[in-house]
Write an enzyme that holds these catalytic residues in place. Sequence first.
Site, PDB file in Angstrom:
ATOM      1  N   LYS A 112       0.857  -1.195   0.000  1.00  0.00           N
ATOM      2  CA  LYS A 112       0.000   0.000   0.000  1.00  0.00           C
ATOM      3  C   LYS A 112       0.879   1.226   0.000  1.00  0.00           C
ATOM      4  O   LYS A 112       2.004   1.196   0.501  1.00  0.00           O
ATOM      5  CB  LYS A 112      -0.895   0.028   1.254  1.00  0.00           C
ATOM      6  CG  LYS A 112      -2.147   0.871   1.066  1.00  0.00           C
ATOM      7  CD  LYS A 112      -3.167   0.080   0.269  1.00  0.00           C
ATOM      8  CE  LYS A 112      -4.525   0.724   0.253  1.00  0.00           C
ATOM      9  NZ  LYS A 112      -5.527  -0.292  -0.123  1.00  0.00           N
TER      10      LYS A 112
HETATM   11  N1  GLU Z   1      -7.163   0.044  -3.294  1.00  0.00           N
HETATM   12  C1  GLU Z   1      -7.934  -1.149  -3.575  1.00  0.00           C
HETATM   13  C2  GLU Z   1      -7.995  -2.028  -2.342  1.00  0.00           C
HETATM   14  O1  GLU Z   1      -7.868  -1.570  -1.249  1.00  0.00           O
HETATM   15  C3  GLU Z   1      -7.461  -1.874  -4.827  1.00  0.00           C
HETATM   16  C4  GLU Z   1      -6.060  -2.389  -4.790  1.00  0.00           C
HETATM   17  C5  GLU Z   1      -5.575  -2.929  -6.117  1.00  0.00           C
HETATM   18  O2  GLU Z   1      -6.354  -3.026  -7.058  1.00  0.00           O
HETATM   19  O3  GLU Z   1      -4.387  -3.257  -6.186  1.00  0.00           O
HETATM   20  O4  GLU Z   1      -8.246  -3.198  -2.429  1.00  0.00           O
END
Ligand code: GLU
Length: 422
Positions: A112
């Site tokens: 993240k």
């Molecule tokens: N931000 C989204 C999540 O929390 C998508 C993450 C992604 O597609 O890599 O799952």
Amino acid sequence: MTTERATRGTINPWEVAQQQFDLAADRLNLDAGLRRVLREPRRELIVHFPVKMDDGSVQVFTGYRVQHNLGRGPAKGGIRYHQGVTLDEVKALAMWMTWKCAVVGIPYGGGKGGVIVDPKQLSQRELEGLTRRYATEISIIIGPERDIPAPDVNTNSQTMAWIMDTYSMHVGYTVPGVVTGKPIALGGSEGRNEATARGTVYCIVEAARHLNLDLSKATVAVQGFGNAGSIAARLIGEEGSTVVAVSDSTGGIHDPSGLDIAKVVAWKAEHGTVQGFPGATDVSNATVLEVDCDILIPAALENQITERNAGKIKAKIVAEAANGPTTPEADAILFANGVFQIPDILCNAGGVTVSYFEWVQDLNRDFWDEAEVNSKLKGIMVKAFKDCLAMSLRENVNMRTAAYLLAVQRVADATAMRGLYP
Ligand code: GLU
């Protein structure tokens, strides 16, 4: 908003994430060494970087990229822009991505990123500058085989286009697979924009079947009106349910006779807020969680359902489109009250699942139509839901613990089979 800040300020998401992991690790009798490994992130990158603002001044922003686990594949997870971002929040979100990818069985670890910024205060040009410089700073750890960012809170396909371009300029050739959630014209996938919400609705359909709840007579409240919340509100309407309350970061609206979601979307586009919507009553963001409804979809930020308000929730199903909306203390209260939770790592996994499809399409230079994307997504979501439900019934635990038991075991097995290097 005041309540949101106050609540979020006092509860540390990283402590919540570790607590959730510990619960599962205890139940699985996880080997002590493995437990120590999985309890911490593999890598944490902190960057402070300058951006030239429109008034000519230079501002320095702080950003993060955390890779929690790389055992099952490259790190995967979004990037958020928010004034409240902290390293501990990004660590928690990265750990949740590890479990999320394992629950739906896609070959990624968890990552993240985040930048401390209120993007609503920046011009488009400033946002582009910030994004390109942040991308440059984290380019030492991202890449299609290493760590693949995607949109999250306050970022979108334009943000991903800038990151893809910046990375590609550095290496000298176009690398669509370095990020997902891109515009279709740059190698994005059909269906990616709706995928988080669509996955949430697939889970709600399964939960309603399990609980014998007729969705065509059900009422719904949605907290958060970004990509996940606004699209979930529209899609649940297509199942025949009535959305009675929604909110965004400025506050909420309530109309027990039902809201026309297309009109609320248009109202927000024009006025910058859902509040003031004709015919509805303005309510606080916190009130939206407690209104009379069958299904509650928290689709905003962490720590919204806590021990303070969990007992006041009237919904029969809580479908977590947001990451980390419920604290462990609130989980226990909801479970005791017979509320059926669809935990974040299952409920919002549709987004990363279609991100995986996008990455596969980019690497193969072979693109699928929306029907194919949605049908593959449905297959994965329904199977994951059923696996979690079976585990929850077998172990007599809530759906979150069930999802964790499945996910942590999968990651632990991969880690153990690979062995300890060197
Ligand atoms: N931000 C989204 C999540 O929390 C998508 C993450 C992604 O597609 O890599 O799952």
